[in-house]
Design a protein around this motif. Structure first.
Motif, PDB file in Angstrom:
ATOM      1  N   LEU A  63      24.851  42.465  63.315  1.00 23.15           N
ATOM      2  CA  LEU A  63      24.496  41.854  62.037  1.00 23.15           C
ATOM      3  C   LEU A  63      25.762  41.571  61.232  1.00 23.15           C
ATOM      4  O   LEU A  63      25.928  40.495  60.647  1.00 23.15           O
ATOM      5  N   THR A  64      26.670  42.526  61.237  1.00 23.63           N
ATOM      6  CA  THR A  64      27.930  42.364  60.514  1.00 23.63           C
ATOM      7  C   THR A  64      28.795  41.295  61.173  1.00 23.63           C
ATOM      8  O   THR A  64      29.461  40.519  60.483  1.00 23.63           O
ATOM      9  N   ALA A  65      28.771  41.233  62.494  1.00 25.06           N
ATOM     10  CA  ALA A  65      29.505  40.178  63.202  1.00 25.06           C
ATOM     11  C   ALA A  65      28.959  38.810  62.820  1.00 25.06           C
ATOM     12  O   ALA A  65      29.728  37.849  62.624  1.00 25.06           O
ATOM     13  N   LEU A  66      27.643  38.712  62.685  1.00 24.94           N
ATOM     14  CA  LEU A  66      27.026  37.454  62.254  1.00 24.94           C
ATOM     15  C   LEU A  66      27.503  37.096  60.851  1.00 24.94           C
ATOM     16  O   LEU A  66      27.859  35.943  60.582  1.00 24.94           O
ATOM     17  N   CYS A  67      27.509  38.070  59.966  1.00 26.12           N
ATOM     18  CA  CYS A  67      28.008  37.836  58.603  1.00 26.12           C
ATOM     19  C   CYS A  67      29.453  37.332  58.648  1.00 26.12           C
ATOM     20  O   CYS A  67      29.794  36.345  57.994  1.00 26.12           O
ATOM     21  N   HIS A  68      30.275  38.002  59.425  1.00 25.51           N
ATOM     22  CA  HIS A  68      31.689  37.607  59.516  1.00 25.51           C
ATOM     23  C   HIS A  68      31.828  36.180  60.036  1.00 25.51           C
ATOM     24  O   HIS A  68      32.577  35.376  59.474  1.00 25.51           O
TER      25      HIS A  68
ATOM     26  N   ALA B 116      25.077  40.278  50.634  1.00 19.92           N
ATOM     27  CA  ALA B 116      23.720  40.092  51.168  1.00 19.92           C
ATOM     28  C   ALA B 116      22.868  41.330  50.878  1.00 19.92           C
ATOM     29  O   ALA B 116      21.701  41.203  50.469  1.00 19.92           O
ATOM     30  N   LEU B 117      23.446  42.505  51.061  1.00 14.42           N
ATOM     31  CA  LEU B 117      22.731  43.747  50.774  1.00 14.42           C
ATOM     32  C   LEU B 117      22.404  43.863  49.291  1.00 14.42           C
ATOM     33  O   LEU B 117      21.280  44.200  48.916  1.00 14.42           O
ATOM     34  N   LYS B 118      23.350  43.526  48.454  1.00 19.51           N
ATOM     35  CA  LYS B 118      23.159  43.598  47.004  1.00 19.51           C
ATOM     36  C   LYS B 118      22.083  42.607  46.557  1.00 19.51           C
ATOM     37  O   LYS B 118      21.222  42.938  45.732  1.00 19.51           O
ATOM     38  N   ARG B 119      22.109  41.413  47.105  1.00 22.36           N
ATOM     39  CA  ARG B 119      21.107  40.402  46.740  1.00 22.36           C
ATOM     40  C   ARG B 119      19.695  40.889  47.092  1.00 22.36           C
ATOM     41  O   ARG B 119      18.763  40.765  46.311  1.00 22.36           O
ATOM     42  N   GLU B 120      19.554  41.463  48.289  1.00 25.01           N
ATOM     43  CA  GLU B 120      18.242  41.965  48.703  1.00 25.01           C
ATOM     44  C   GLU B 120      17.822  43.159  47.842  1.00 25.01           C
ATOM     45  O   GLU B 120      16.659  43.266  47.454  1.00 25.01           O
TER      46      GLU B 120
END
Length: 131
Positions: free
Chosen positions: A100-105, A114-118
């Motif tokens: 998931l983090t690799a996708l973000c990167h 993304a975590l904060k928005r959710e």
């Protein structure tokens, strides 16, 4: 300052992401990793037996409010993960987080943002957050 752990993790993933830099590789590895999490939970039920799934339709009284649903509904799980199953599931979740983090990167998305928005959405919508 609270995003430091997320940023450190995202930086580490970016630094060590060598074999799976293609977005297609990341997506397929993410899907595989999520399936391994599911499989580990199933194995905790079927092989180990430390947890049991007891699913049945819950009757909801007509006068129940949305706030009542938290107490009326359950996760259908009985028991507690044994240390071995907990370790396996945590490792598999960690791998899922890696991809998931690799996708973000790869997409230039900050994991913390993304975590904060959710979190903000869930905090605002509260029980009305039917995602």
């Amino acid at each position: 300052m609270k995003d430091l752990a997320c940023q450190q993790f995202q930086d580490a993933v970016a630094e060590f992401l060598i074999r799976h830099q293609s977005i297609l590789d990341i997506l397929s590895k993410s899907q595989e990793s999520n399936a391994r999490v599911n499989r580990a939970v199933v194995k905790a039920v079927t092989d180990c037996g430390c947890i049991q799934i007891k699913a049945e339709k819950k009757e909801i009284p007509p006068e129940a409010t949305l706030a009542d649903l938290k107490n009326l509904l359950s996760n259908h799980m009985d028991g507690e993960l044994c240390p071995n199953c907990r370790d396996i599931i945590e490792r598999e979740i960690g791998k899922s987080l890696f991809y998931l983090t690799a996708l973000c990167h790869s997409m230039d998305i900050n994991l913390y943002d993304a975590l904060k928005r959710e979190h903000d959405k869930v905090s605002t919508l509260r029980i009305f957050n039917f995602t």
